[in-house]
Design a protein around this motif. Structure first.
Motif, PDB file in Angstrom:
ATOM      1  N   LYS A   1       8.299  -5.431  -6.383  1.00 43.44           N
ATOM      2  CA  LYS A   1       6.973  -4.871  -6.651  1.00 43.44           C
ATOM      3  C   LYS A   1       5.885  -5.687  -5.959  1.00 43.44           C
ATOM      4  O   LYS A   1       4.921  -5.128  -5.409  1.00 43.44           O
ATOM      5  N   LEU A   2       6.035  -6.999  -5.965  1.00 48.73           N
ATOM      6  CA  LEU A   2       5.067  -7.854  -5.281  1.00 48.73           C
ATOM      7  C   LEU A   2       5.105  -7.606  -3.773  1.00 48.73           C
ATOM      8  O   LEU A   2       4.052  -7.522  -3.120  1.00 48.73           O
ATOM      9  N   ALA A   3       6.313  -7.461  -3.217  1.00 50.30           N
ATOM     10  CA  ALA A   3       6.441  -7.178  -1.792  1.00 50.30           C
ATOM     11  C   ALA A   3       5.845  -5.811  -1.444  1.00 50.30           C
ATOM     12  O   ALA A   3       5.179  -5.652  -0.410  1.00 50.30           O
ATOM     13  N   ALA A   4       6.069  -4.825  -2.314  1.00 46.62           N
ATOM     14  CA  ALA A   4       5.503  -3.494  -2.086  1.00 46.62           C
ATOM     15  C   ALA A   4       3.979  -3.547  -2.122  1.00 46.62           C
ATOM     16  O   ALA A   4       3.305  -2.905  -1.296  1.00 46.62           O
ATOM     17  N   LEU A   5       3.410  -4.311  -3.055  1.00 47.56           N
ATOM     18  CA  LEU A   5       1.961  -4.452  -3.139  1.00 47.56           C
ATOM     19  C   LEU A   5       1.408  -5.098  -1.868  1.00 47.56           C
ATOM     20  O   LEU A   5       0.405  -4.627  -1.316  1.00 47.56           O
ATOM     21  N   ALA A   6       2.049  -6.154  -1.411  1.00 43.59           N
ATOM     22  CA  ALA A   6       1.596  -6.828  -0.198  1.00 43.59           C
ATOM     23  C   ALA A   6       1.677  -5.900   1.008  1.00 43.59           C
ATOM     24  O   ALA A   6       0.781  -5.890   1.860  1.00 43.59           O
ATOM     25  N   PHE A   7       2.731  -5.098   1.089  1.00 40.61           N
ATOM     26  CA  PHE A   7       2.894  -4.187   2.224  1.00 40.61           C
ATOM     27  C   PHE A   7       1.820  -3.102   2.237  1.00 40.61           C
ATOM     28  O   PHE A   7       1.193  -2.843   3.273  1.00 40.61           O
ATOM     29  N   VAL A   8       1.580  -2.472   1.088  1.00 38.67           N
ATOM     30  CA  VAL A   8       0.634  -1.362   1.036  1.00 38.67           C
ATOM     31  C   VAL A   8      -0.805  -1.830   1.258  1.00 38.67           C
ATOM     32  O   VAL A   8      -1.624  -1.096   1.827  1.00 38.67           O
ATOM     33  N   THR A   9      -1.113  -3.048   0.832  1.00 39.83           N
ATOM     34  CA  THR A   9      -2.501  -3.531   0.907  1.00 39.83           C
ATOM     35  C   THR A   9      -2.714  -4.542   2.029  1.00 39.83           C
ATOM     36  O   THR A   9      -3.751  -5.215   2.064  1.00 39.83           O
ATOM     37  N   ARG A  10      -1.785  -4.659   2.953  1.00 38.30           N
ATOM     38  CA  ARG A  10      -1.848  -5.708   3.970  1.00 38.30           C
ATOM     39  C   ARG A  10      -3.087  -5.606   4.862  1.00 38.30           C
ATOM     40  O   ARG A  10      -3.569  -6.613   5.396  1.00 38.30           O
ATOM     41  N   HIS A  11      -3.622  -4.396   5.063  1.00 38.80           N
ATOM     42  CA  HIS A  11      -4.775  -4.221   5.945  1.00 38.80           C
ATOM     43  C   HIS A  11      -6.099  -4.129   5.187  1.00 38.80           C
ATOM     44  O   HIS A  11      -7.134  -3.848   5.801  1.00 38.80           O
ATOM     45  N   LEU A  12      -6.065  -4.352   3.896  1.00 38.45           N
ATOM     46  CA  LEU A  12      -7.296  -4.288   3.103  1.00 38.45           C
ATOM     47  C   LEU A  12      -8.218  -5.436   3.510  1.00 38.45           C
ATOM     48  O   LEU A  12      -7.823  -6.605   3.486  1.00 38.45           O
ATOM     49  N   ALA A  13      -9.455  -5.109   3.898  1.00 43.16           N
ATOM     50  CA  ALA A  13     -10.352  -6.116   4.460  1.00 43.16           C
ATOM     51  C   ALA A  13     -10.784  -7.143   3.420  1.00 43.16           C
ATOM     52  O   ALA A  13     -10.717  -8.347   3.651  1.00 43.16           O
ATOM     53  N   HIS A  14     -11.255  -6.679   2.283  1.00 41.12           N
ATOM     54  CA  HIS A  14     -11.737  -7.589   1.245  1.00 41.12           C
ATOM     55  C   HIS A  14     -10.767  -7.560   0.074  1.00 41.12           C
ATOM     56  O   HIS A  14     -10.486  -6.502  -0.476  1.00 41.12           O
ATOM     57  N   LYS A  15     -10.265  -8.718  -0.316  1.00 40.25           N
ATOM     58  CA  LYS A  15      -9.255  -8.802  -1.366  1.00 40.25           C
ATOM     59  C   LYS A  15      -9.787  -9.652  -2.517  1.00 40.25           C
ATOM     60  O   LYS A  15      -9.614 -10.855  -2.548  1.00 40.25           O
TER      61      LYS A  15
ATOM     62  N   GLY B   1      -3.123 -10.273  -8.974  1.00 42.55           N
ATOM     63  CA  GLY B   1      -4.377 -11.005  -8.921  1.00 42.55           C
ATOM     64  C   GLY B   1      -4.215 -12.352  -8.245  1.00 42.55           C
ATOM     65  O   GLY B   1      -5.064 -12.774  -7.446  1.00 42.55           O
ATOM     66  N   VAL B   2      -3.122 -13.040  -8.535  1.00 43.96           N
ATOM     67  CA  VAL B   2      -2.872 -14.343  -7.920  1.00 43.96           C
ATOM     68  C   VAL B   2      -2.596 -14.171  -6.420  1.00 43.96           C
ATOM     69  O   VAL B   2      -3.024 -14.992  -5.605  1.00 43.96           O
ATOM     70  N   LEU B   3      -1.891 -13.104  -6.049  1.00 41.61           N
ATOM     71  CA  LEU B   3      -1.628 -12.832  -4.636  1.00 41.61           C
ATOM     72  C   LEU B   3      -2.934 -12.645  -3.867  1.00 41.61           C
ATOM     73  O   LEU B   3      -3.116 -13.192  -2.775  1.00 41.61           O
ATOM     74  N   PHE B   4      -3.854 -11.874  -4.430  1.00 40.65           N
ATOM     75  CA  PHE B   4      -5.127 -11.629  -3.753  1.00 40.65           C
ATOM     76  C   PHE B   4      -6.017 -12.873  -3.770  1.00 40.65           C
ATOM     77  O   PHE B   4      -6.833 -13.067  -2.880  1.00 40.65           O
ATOM     78  N   ARG B   5      -5.865 -13.699  -4.786  1.00 43.00           N
ATOM     79  CA  ARG B   5      -6.618 -14.959  -4.826  1.00 43.00           C
ATOM     80  C   ARG B   5      -6.224 -15.836  -3.638  1.00 43.00           C
ATOM     81  O   ARG B   5      -7.062 -16.550  -3.068  1.00 43.00           O
ATOM     82  N   ALA B   6      -4.947 -15.795  -3.287  1.00 45.16           N
ATOM     83  CA  ALA B   6      -4.431 -16.598  -2.181  1.00 45.16           C
ATOM     84  C   ALA B   6      -4.313 -15.732  -0.929  1.00 45.16           C
ATOM     85  O   ALA B   6      -3.225 -15.461  -0.437  1.00 45.16           O
ATOM     86  N   SER B   7      -5.433 -15.264  -0.424  1.00 40.61           N
ATOM     87  CA  SER B   7      -5.399 -14.392   0.747  1.00 40.61           C
ATOM     88  C   SER B   7      -6.625 -14.607   1.607  1.00 40.61           C
ATOM     89  O   SER B   7      -7.669 -15.069   1.138  1.00 40.61           O
ATOM     90  N   SER B   8      -6.473 -14.282   2.876  1.00 38.46           N
ATOM     91  CA  SER B   8      -7.594 -14.234   3.789  1.00 38.46           C
ATOM     92  C   SER B   8      -7.743 -12.785   4.226  1.00 38.46           C
ATOM     93  O   SER B   8      -7.174 -11.884   3.605  1.00 38.46           O
ATOM     94  N   ARG B   9      -8.449 -12.525   5.308  1.00 33.05           N
ATOM     95  CA  ARG B   9      -8.762 -11.145   5.690  1.00 33.05           C
ATOM     96  C   ARG B   9      -7.507 -10.299   5.874  1.00 33.05           C
ATOM     97  O   ARG B   9      -7.388  -9.221   5.310  1.00 33.05           O
ATOM     98  N   HIS B  10      -6.570 -10.735   6.706  1.00 22.83           N
ATOM     99  CA  HIS B  10      -5.353  -9.952   6.950  1.00 22.83           C
ATOM    100  C   HIS B  10      -4.106 -10.793   6.735  1.00 22.83           C
ATOM    101  O   HIS B  10      -3.084 -10.588   7.392  1.00 22.83           O
ATOM    102  N   ARG B  11      -4.169 -11.716   5.828  1.00 24.37           N
ATOM    103  CA  ARG B  11      -3.038 -12.625   5.633  1.00 24.37           C
ATOM    104  C   ARG B  11      -2.928 -13.008   4.166  1.00 24.37           C
ATOM    105  O   ARG B  11      -3.906 -13.374   3.533  1.00 24.37           O
ATOM    106  N   PHE B  12      -1.716 -12.888   3.640  1.00 24.75           N
ATOM    107  CA  PHE B  12      -1.443 -13.405   2.315  1.00 24.75           C
ATOM    108  C   PHE B  12      -0.862 -14.800   2.456  1.00 24.75           C
ATOM    109  O   PHE B  12      -0.188 -15.106   3.439  1.00 24.75           O
TER     110      PHE B  12
END
Length: 306
Positions: free
Chosen positions: A115-129, A193-204
């Protein structure tokens, strides 16, 4: 109907979605019983399995921090993320897991991982996280997973040795619907939430906090799934000396009256405690999201491009 009540309903579309869906599900069950029309069973399964997950996703959408969460993105995380998660979990569990003491912990780790991998894949191009958006989208993936999984359980319950059982199907959907808010959606919201906390523009970024959160939700998930077996063991320990007939599957075949009363108490108490831990954790993460630092500590991070 007063103007204030009408305004309240307009501001809370999740209430309208939930009540409308519930009315349609009840009507479909009633018509199926009255007419014995088995063609309506897929409608019962779909409405009952998706009602609570969809309602909670609509509710979560109203609490977004940014304008990034569109209806299309939520639909993608719910459907695409949910299906990817459930397919990945099915493949990995069939190849990696065997009956053992660690089976449920393995299920928790695999399902939360996919589920975490699926979330990262679907939202990988989201500009603001933002952290809160990560929790909302994580919940969406988790509820999508739960909806498709519940549909499978409902269909399995339908087929009994005595033929089709609509009562078993309805019971399964009611139980899983009531428990859905403190299951898959809650756990993936926490780690999202923790995944998005540890993210930059196009990188987890894989951080120590993300690893700890994943281990935590996988443990909660595993304990949740194992609670029936834990309750059986606890009942046998607490009623030592009572007559019982155990089986390899962990069910009490001939429990005494005391055992029959104690086992569900232990099971529901355990589920309640796990749910409480998850909800408290969610509240703490949600309230701390405003203070979240978008930068990632270099001491605990390893960059992973997704």
């Amino acid at each position: 109907m007063t103007a204030s009540l009408r305004g309240s309903r307009r501001r809370r579309p999740w209430v309208r979605v939930g009540l409308t869906g519930l009315a349609l599900w009840v009507a479909t069950v009633a018509v199926t019983v009255l007419t014995s029309n088995t063609n309506l069973i897929p409608t019962v399964v779909l409405l009952g399995s998706f009602l609570v997950p969809v309602t909670f996703v609509v509710w979560a959408w109203q609490h977004t921090d940014t304008g990034e969460l569109t209806a299309g993105l939520l639909f993608s995380t719910f459907v695409v993320g949910g299906v990817i998660g459930i397919l990945g979990a099915s493949v990995l569990e069939s190849f990696l897991l065997r009956p053992s003491w660690w089976l449920f912990l393995g299920v928790g780790a695999i399902e939360e991982g996919v589920k975490l991998a699926a979330l990262a894949f679907v939202t990988r191009h989201l500009a603001h996280k933002s952290v809160r958006d990560g929790m909302i989208l994580g919940a969406s993936v988790g509820f999508g997973f739960a909806a498709f999984e519940s549909a499978g359980y409902a269909l399995t319950a339908l087929f009994t040795t005595d033929g089709l059982s609509l009562a078993a199907l309805v019971k399964t959907e009611l139980l899983r619907g009531l428990l859905a808010p403190v299951g898959h959606g809650l756990w993936t919201a926490l780690v999202g939430g923790v995944l998005f906390r540890a993210s930059s523009r196009h990188r987890f970024t894989l951080t120590g906090r993300l690893l700890a959160a994943f281990v935590g939700v996988a443990l909660l998930h595993g304990l949740w799934d194992a609670m029936h077996s834990i309750a059986v063991r606890g009942t046998l320990i607490l009623t030592r000396g009572e007559q019982y007939t155990p089986t390899n599957s962990g069910w009490l075949v001939q429990p005494s009256a005391a055992q029959a009363r104690l086992m569900p108490v232990l099971e529901w108490a355990g589920l309640g405690l796990i749910a409480l831990i998850g909800v408290v954790w969610l509240i703490v993460e949600w309230r701390s999201a405003r203070r979240a630092d978008p930068t990632v500590s270099p001491r605990l991070s390893w960059n992973i491009a997704v």
